[in-house]
Write a protein that holds these residues in place. Structure first.
Motif, PDB file in Angstrom:
ATOM      1  N   GLN A  23       0.806  -1.222   0.000  1.00  9.01           N
ATOM      2  CA  GLN A  23       0.000   0.000   0.000  1.00  9.01           C
ATOM      3  C   GLN A  23       0.842   1.277   0.000  1.00  9.01           C
ATOM      4  O   GLN A  23       0.413   2.312   0.520  1.00  9.01           O
ATOM      5  CB  GLN A  23      -0.973  -0.006   1.181  1.00  9.01           C
ATOM      6  N   VAL A  24       2.016   1.223  -0.585  1.00  5.36           N
ATOM      7  CA  VAL A  24       2.847   2.420  -0.679  1.00  5.36           C
ATOM      8  C   VAL A  24       2.206   3.417  -1.637  1.00  5.36           C
ATOM      9  O   VAL A  24       1.550   3.030  -2.613  1.00  5.36           O
ATOM     10  CB  VAL A  24       4.280   2.050  -1.121  1.00  5.36           C
ATOM     11  N   LYS A  25       2.397   4.702  -1.351  1.00  5.35           N
ATOM     12  CA  LYS A  25       1.802   5.769  -2.158  1.00  5.35           C
ATOM     13  C   LYS A  25       2.901   6.739  -2.597  1.00  5.35           C
ATOM     14  O   LYS A  25       3.667   7.217  -1.758  1.00  5.35           O
ATOM     15  CB  LYS A  25       0.754   6.528  -1.347  1.00  5.35           C
ATOM     16  N   VAL A  26       2.955   7.023  -3.902  1.00  7.09           N
ATOM     17  CA  VAL A  26       3.940   7.961  -4.441  1.00  7.09           C
ATOM     18  C   VAL A  26       3.212   9.040  -5.221  1.00  7.09           C
ATOM     19  O   VAL A  26       2.432   8.737  -6.133  1.00  7.09           O
ATOM     20  CB  VAL A  26       4.952   7.251  -5.361  1.00  7.09           C
ATOM     21  N   VAL A  61       1.042   8.269  -8.721  1.00  7.17           N
ATOM     22  CA  VAL A  61       0.269   9.259  -9.465  1.00  7.17           C
ATOM     23  C   VAL A  61       1.085  10.538  -9.662  1.00  7.17           C
ATOM     24  O   VAL A  61       2.058  10.792  -8.946  1.00  7.17           O
ATOM     25  CB  VAL A  61      -1.040   9.620  -8.731  1.00  7.17           C
ATOM     26  N   SER A  62       0.677  11.331 -10.639  1.00 11.09           N
ATOM     27  CA  SER A  62       1.185  12.691 -10.754  1.00 11.09           C
ATOM     28  C   SER A  62       0.083  13.634 -10.278  1.00 11.09           C
ATOM     29  O   SER A  62      -1.109  13.342 -10.429  1.00 11.09           O
ATOM     30  CB  SER A  62       1.612  13.018 -12.194  1.00 11.09           C
ATOM     31  N   VAL A  63       0.476  14.756  -9.682  1.00 14.92           N
ATOM     32  CA  VAL A  63      -0.487  15.647  -9.026  1.00 14.92           C
ATOM     33  C   VAL A  63      -0.208  17.108  -9.384  1.00 14.92           C
ATOM     34  O   VAL A  63       0.937  17.561  -9.327  1.00 14.92           O
ATOM     35  CB  VAL A  63      -0.428  15.496  -7.479  1.00 14.92           C
ATOM     36  N   ALA A 122      -4.112  15.560   2.030  1.00 13.35           N
ATOM     37  CA  ALA A 122      -5.460  15.002   1.966  1.00 13.35           C
ATOM     38  C   ALA A 122      -5.616  14.098   0.744  1.00 13.35           C
ATOM     39  O   ALA A 122      -6.254  13.044   0.813  1.00 13.35           O
ATOM     40  CB  ALA A 122      -6.494  16.132   1.919  1.00 13.35           C
ATOM     41  N   VAL A 123      -5.018  14.500  -0.387  1.00 10.58           N
ATOM     42  CA  VAL A 123      -5.034  13.647  -1.579  1.00 10.58           C
ATOM     43  C   VAL A 123      -4.302  12.342  -1.293  1.00 10.58           C
ATOM     44  O   VAL A 123      -4.781  11.255  -1.626  1.00 10.58           O
ATOM     45  CB  VAL A 123      -4.399  14.375  -2.788  1.00 10.58           C
ATOM     46  N   ALA A 124      -3.126  12.442  -0.663  1.00 16.38           N
ATOM     47  CA  ALA A 124      -2.347  11.245  -0.344  1.00 16.38           C
ATOM     48  C   ALA A 124      -3.124  10.298   0.565  1.00 16.38           C
ATOM     49  O   ALA A 124      -3.085   9.073   0.391  1.00 16.38           O
ATOM     50  CB  ALA A 124      -1.029  11.644   0.318  1.00 16.38           C
ATOM     51  N   ASN A 126      -5.829  16.391  -9.728  1.00 22.30           N
ATOM     52  CA  ASN A 126      -5.839  17.792  -9.326  1.00 22.30           C
ATOM     53  C   ASN A 126      -5.599  17.893  -7.819  1.00 22.30           C
ATOM     54  O   ASN A 126      -5.633  16.892  -7.103  1.00 22.30           O
ATOM     55  CB  ASN A 126      -7.186  18.426  -9.692  1.00 22.30           C
ATOM     56  N   TRP A 127      -5.381  19.106  -7.342  1.00 16.69           N
ATOM     57  CA  TRP A 127      -5.091  19.316  -5.923  1.00 16.69           C
ATOM     58  C   TRP A 127      -6.230  18.858  -5.009  1.00 16.69           C
ATOM     59  O   TRP A 127      -6.028  18.621  -3.818  1.00 16.69           O
ATOM     60  CB  TRP A 127      -4.790  20.783  -5.651  1.00 16.69           C
ATOM     61  N   ASP A 128      -7.447  18.740  -5.569  1.00 15.99           N
ATOM     62  CA  ASP A 128      -8.580  18.294  -4.756  1.00 15.99           C
ATOM     63  C   ASP A 128      -8.872  16.796  -4.917  1.00 15.99           C
ATOM     64  O   ASP A 128      -9.859  16.289  -4.417  1.00 15.99           O
ATOM     65  CB  ASP A 128      -9.838  19.092  -5.112  1.00 15.99           C
ATOM     66  N   GLY A 129      -7.992  16.104  -5.652  1.00 18.57           N
ATOM     67  CA  GLY A 129      -8.150  14.674  -5.829  1.00 18.57           C
ATOM     68  C   GLY A 129      -8.953  14.282  -7.065  1.00 18.57           C
ATOM     69  O   GLY A 129      -9.023  13.090  -7.379  1.00 18.57           O
TER      70      GLY A 129
END
Length: 246
Positions: A135-138, A187-189, A223-225, A238-241
């Motif tokens: 469940q790693v998040k990048v 993901v890219s953000v 919050a997105v992460a 986007n910044w709001d997910g």
């Protein structure tokens, strides 16, 4: 329950905001940066890894070696959330191109070196870890102007092209990562317009209410992460997910 967070590019405006945010949440934070750790961030639960140049090698080999060394040290903490925060738009010699006639090889090379090659080398160094960490998040910081579909204004040739390239790099990497680790999210953000040195020359044209402090941007990105799952992997967010078009 505290987490271990890795911020690559921790010396940038948004990077510092993220470091500060997670420290305030009581998390253990590691940061990789070419800059020394700001005195305001020196805390016992922060591990600041400053990149050092290596002599006796080609520039490209030295760059990759120092990145590999820093990443190897940071991964000892087994981070569950990783941000990659490199970004370059302009300097005293180069501003974003308003017309194709202003494009130069030097500007395009610098834009791709910082906005694409450096994040790519970090993803390469991280890859073995990412294939095994549950469940790693990048989250790789990109920009909405890198969306080919969304581009209706033109201009900013080098920056747009480099951000489109990093979006493709993330998408392609996520496909390979998914073959090894179906719980990972890469993901890219787009972080939104933030009050940093990158946006400073253009802030006069930003509509009221759109410019965010680094602290506010960091809170939104965190919050997105927090909401990321493997089903988001490969997307441009986007910044709001919400999902942005490529």
């Amino acid at each position: 329950m505290s987490e271990n967070i890795l911020i690559i590019g921790g010396g940038s405006g948004i990077g510092q905001g993220l470091v500060q945010h997670y420290l305030q949440q009581g998390d253990e934070v590691q940061a990789i940066s070419r800059r020394a750790c700001p005195a305001s961030l020196t805390k016992s639960d922060l591990n600041w890894l400053q990149l050092n140049s290596t002599e006796g090698e080609t520039r490209e080999d030295a760059e990759e070696n120092v990145i590999n060394q820093a990443v190897a040290e940071a991964l000892k903490g087994q981070p569950g959330i990783i941000f990659i925060c490199q970004g370059w738009l302009h300097d005293n010699q180069h501003g974003p191109e308003k017309t194709l006639r202003q494009l130069t090889a030097a500007q395009m090379q610098k834009s791709f070196a910082i906005n694409v090659m450096q994040p790519a080398l970090y993803l390469k160094a991280l890859f073995g870890y990412l294939t095994k960490q549950d469940q790693v998040k990048v989250l790789v910081l990109s920009a909405k102007v890198g969306s080919i579909t969304d581009n209706q204004l033109g201009g900013w040739f080098s920056y747009r092209a480099s951000k489109a390239a990093i979006n493709m790099l993330v998408k392609t990497s996520s496909i390979e990562l998914g073959r090894y680790n179906k719980t990972a999210a890469l993901v890219s953000v787009h972080p939104g317009t933030t009050d940093t040195a990158l946006s400073a020359p253009f802030q006069a044209n930003i509509p009221a209410g759109q410019l965010q402090t680094a602290a506010a941007t960091a809170k939104r990105l965190a919050a997105v992460a927090a909401q990321l799952t493997a089903r988001h992997s490969g997307q441009l967010l986007n910044w709001d997910g919400s999902v942005l078009p490529f």
